[in-house]
Write an enzyme that holds these catalytic residues in place. Structure first.
Site, short mmCIF file in Angstrom:
data_model
loop_
_atom_site.label_atom_id
_atom_site.label_comp_id
_atom_site.label_asym_id
_atom_site.label_seq_id
_atom_site.Cartn_x
_atom_site.Cartn_y
_atom_site.Cartn_z
N HIS A 1 -5.85 -2.07 -26.75
CA HIS A 1 -6.70 -3.21 -26.12
C HIS A 1 -8.24 -2.67 -26.08
O HIS A 1 -8.58 -2.14 -27.23
CB HIS A 1 -5.97 -3.41 -25.32
N HIS B 1 -6.93 -6.88 -36.05
CA HIS B 1 -7.38 -7.30 -35.09
C HIS B 1 -5.90 -8.13 -35.53
O HIS B 1 -5.84 -8.85 -36.25
CB HIS B 1 -8.40 -7.97 -35.05
N ASP C 1 -15.10 -2.94 -31.69
CA ASP C 1 -14.93 -1.48 -31.31
C ASP C 1 -14.97 -0.57 -32.09
O ASP C 1 -14.87 1.31 -31.62
CB ASP C 1 -13.38 -0.99 -30.18
N1 ACO Z 1 -4.82 0.99 -39.73
C1 ACO Z 1 -4.06 1.10 -40.49
N2 ACO Z 1 -3.64 0.07 -40.66
C2 ACO Z 1 -3.21 -0.84 -40.02
C3 ACO Z 1 -3.46 -1.07 -38.72
C4 ACO Z 1 -4.85 0.30 -38.66
N3 ACO Z 1 -5.95 0.44 -37.42
N4 ACO Z 1 -4.38 -2.33 -38.10
C5 ACO Z 1 -2.94 -2.84 -38.51
N5 ACO Z 1 -2.66 -1.98 -39.86
C6 ACO Z 1 -1.23 -1.94 -40.54
C7 ACO Z 1 0.05 -2.22 -40.03
O1 ACO Z 1 0.17 -1.11 -39.87
C8 ACO Z 1 1.04 -3.09 -40.62
O2 ACO Z 1 1.23 -3.10 -42.02
P1 ACO Z 1 2.59 -3.15 -42.22
O3 ACO Z 1 2.51 -4.93 -42.95
O4 ACO Z 1 2.69 -2.38 -43.69
O5 ACO Z 1 3.97 -2.55 -41.16
C9 ACO Z 1 -0.34 -4.51 -40.84
O6 ACO Z 1 -1.80 -3.84 -41.18
C10 ACO Z 1 -0.12 -5.69 -40.07
O7 ACO Z 1 -0.26 -4.73 -38.59
P2 ACO Z 1 0.19 -5.29 -37.24
O8 ACO Z 1 0.29 -3.89 -36.06
O9 ACO Z 1 1.37 -6.15 -36.97
O10 ACO Z 1 -1.14 -6.24 -36.43
P3 ACO Z 1 -1.10 -6.32 -34.85
O11 ACO Z 1 -1.66 -7.62 -35.10
O12 ACO Z 1 0.15 -6.72 -34.30
O13 ACO Z 1 -2.01 -5.22 -34.19
C11 ACO Z 1 -3.73 -4.45 -33.73
C12 ACO Z 1 -3.36 -5.91 -33.95
C13 ACO Z 1 -3.36 -3.85 -32.44
C14 ACO Z 1 -5.38 -4.64 -33.37
C15 ACO Z 1 -3.67 -3.16 -34.58
O14 ACO Z 1 -4.54 -3.48 -35.98
C16 ACO Z 1 -4.43 -1.75 -34.23
O15 ACO Z 1 -3.94 -1.17 -33.68
N6 ACO Z 1 -5.72 -1.49 -34.72
C17 ACO Z 1 -6.15 -0.82 -34.16
C18 ACO Z 1 -6.85 -0.16 -32.89
C19 ACO Z 1 -7.04 -1.55 -32.22
O16 ACO Z 1 -8.74 -1.48 -33.20
N7 ACO Z 1 -7.73 -2.25 -31.54
C20 ACO Z 1 -8.91 -2.85 -30.80
C21 ACO Z 1 -8.53 -3.99 -31.14
S1 ACO Z 1 -9.46 -5.26 -30.27
C22 ACO Z 1 -9.53 -5.61 -28.43
O17 ACO Z 1 -8.96 -5.28 -28.09
C23 ACO Z 1 -10.90 -5.84 -28.04
#
Ligand code: ACO
Length: 430
Positions: free
Chosen positions: A267, A308, A364
């Site tokens: 987050h 996201h 971010d």
């Molecule tokens: N890098 C690489 N792959 C990713 C990323 C990423 N940053 N984010 C998601 N994916 C992939 C997942 O592995 C998944 O792949 P799959 O379908 O082969 O299993 C697919 O994309 C869907 O991802 P989920 O994890 O299901 O998406 P979710 O909505 O649960 O997660 C989140 C959202 C937590 C923001 C995620 O994208 C992440 O961890 N990003 C990196 C951390 C980040 O930047 N957080 C800040 C968010 S903004 C905020 O809070 C202000």
């Protein structure tokens, strides 16, 4: 004439149920009538991480994640970032309308008058270990504020509520700056009420140490960053705020809980992780191999600052921050990590893996580069996010308290453990 209802057939019994649809949504409790036997509990919906469950009705923030739209009280974020101060936006979030000139002046005056913290809070700060994370210090001291303002427990009293909201918005930068000064071993700088919100914060942090900090462009940039972080509907920390607030806890304790939720790397902690990632990559030449590792890691290794839960398009806040970075770098000098970030974005946005999953830069991705150029250590990044998000948390908390449909938050579970069994004494356990 089509009916605004959903008909469900329970194939176990052959029974039909007609469920009303309101705002493209059905009420989960309407499913409870779906039963095989009269004595059954009734049907529930299973939604770990609330992927498709609305927990409230809200009129504060609107997001269209597919189109990359963010609005506070109906105003596009781009217009607010361009024309408003952070305190003006805070007023808008809390009251539903932009303030008139008089309302604005009164509001700024009230917030400015409450920037001071009790001297005993300083002792709390002094008690933290020298290398304590400032976010940990912030959540601890915000929670401790509840013990200084016992009137904060009168959450049904609108005047008391308003006072606590002003206190929290006003004191957050002071606590954050004190946490930072403690971590570097510098003496605290008290609030200066002749300065505006962001100027005062920068002065409390970097006064007497960072030369360029008095440049108005930097205070303005920080104000814009606060605006961009001010609310984001039912995200993890806001849900925590509402969840804790639903048990009628005072707002200091609830905000402390929201800060704890924001602390996590998925987050608010993500901007800190972005910087670590960019430093790990080191040079532009290493970007392709890093992207390859992310793709091969299958979720193990992530491109921090990308993706996201709601945005499946470019995060509108990231666009504004990317432009803002240029203005900041004109004063502070260019952050060398920017080139790595730009290359990473370019490669990722052309790559099938990221395109297919609709992974774009989020808020971010670029914010940390600005913070770093301004002189903030990475450990302070999430703290800045918390200051910006405070009016949003408090607006959502207020809305929760005035919503007659809300009750104490209490999700259901599907029990998958052992069925009832007899206790086994030590002597008979293997
Ligand atoms: N890098 C690489 N792959 C990713 C990323 C990423 N940053 N984010 C998601 N994916 C992939 C997942 O592995 C998944 O792949 P799959 O379908 O082969 O299993 C697919 O994309 C869907 O991802 P989920 O994890 O299901 O998406 P979710 O909505 O649960 O997660 C989140 C959202 C937590 C923001 C995620 O994208 C992440 O961890 N990003 C990196 C951390 C980040 O930047 N957080 C800040 C968010 S903004 C905020 O809070 C202000």
């Amino acid at each position: 004439m089509p009916k605004n209802t959903l008909t469900i057939t329970d194939n176990r019994t052959g029974k039909l149920y007609e469920i009303p649809i309101e705002n493209e949504t059905i009420r989960a409790t309407d499913l409870r009538q779906v039963k095989v036997k009269e004595s059954d509990f009734g049907m529930m919906s299973y939604d770990p991480a609330f992927l498709n469950t609305a927990s409230c009705k809200s009129s504060i923030t609107y997001i269209d994640g597919d189109k990359g739209i963010l609005e506070y009280r109906g105003y596009p974020i781009e217009q607010l970032a361009e024309n408003c101060t952070f305190l003006e936006v805070a007023y808008l979030l809390l009251n539903g309308e932009l303030p008139t000139k008089n309302e604005y002046e009164d509001w700024v005056q009230s917030v400015t008058q409450h920037t001071m913290i009790h001297e005993n809070i300083k002792k709390f700060m002094d008690g933290y270990h020298h290398d304590a994370h400032p976010m940990g210090m912030l959540l601890g001291t915000v929670g401790a504020l509840s013990t200084f303002y016992s009137d904060a427990r009168n959450i049904q009293d609108t005047n008391s509520r308003k006072l606590q909201i002003i206190r929290l918005i006003a004191k957050m930068p002071t606590l954050a700056a004190f946490a930072y000064r403690h971590s570097v071993g510098f003496p605290y700088i008290y609030p200066n009420n002749d300065l505006n919100y962001s100027e005062n914060f920068l002065n409390m942090l970097f006064g007497n140490t960072v030369k360029h900090i008095k440049h108005p462009t930097l205070a303005k940039a920080l104000d814009v960053l606060f605006i961009l972080h001010a609310d984001h509907e039912q995200n993890c920390s806001t849900s925590a705020m509402r969840s804790i607030g639903s048990s009628q806890t005072d707002p200091f304790s609830s905000t402390s809980g929201a800060i704890a939720a924001l602390y996590g790397p998925l987050h608010g902690g993500a901007n800190e992780s972005v910087l670590k990632m960019l430093e790990e990559i080191g040079t532009i030449n290493n970007v392709p191999s890093f992207v390859k590792q992310v793709k091969e890691g299958k979720g193990e290794k992530k491109l921090m600052g990308f993706g996201h839960r709601v945005y499946k398009n470019y995060d509108p806040r990231a666009k504004i921050i990317k432009r803002l970075a240029e203005h900041v770098f004109d004063i502070t000098g260019r952050n060398p990590l920017l080139d790595i970030a730009l290359e990473l974005e370019r490669i990722a946005l052309e790559d099938e893996y990221f395109i297919k999953r609709k992974l774009y830069p989020n808020v971010d991705f670029y914010s940390g580069l600005i913070y770093q150029a301004m002189g903030f250590p990475t450990s302070m990044f999430t703290v800045l996010f918390a200051i910006g998000r405070t009016p949003g948390w408090l607006s959502q908390w207020q809305e929760l308290l005035s919503d007659s449909e809300q009750k104490i938050a209490r999700p259901r579970q599907i029990y998958v453990g052992k069925t009832t069994r007899e206790f086994v004494p030590f002597t008979k356990r293997n």
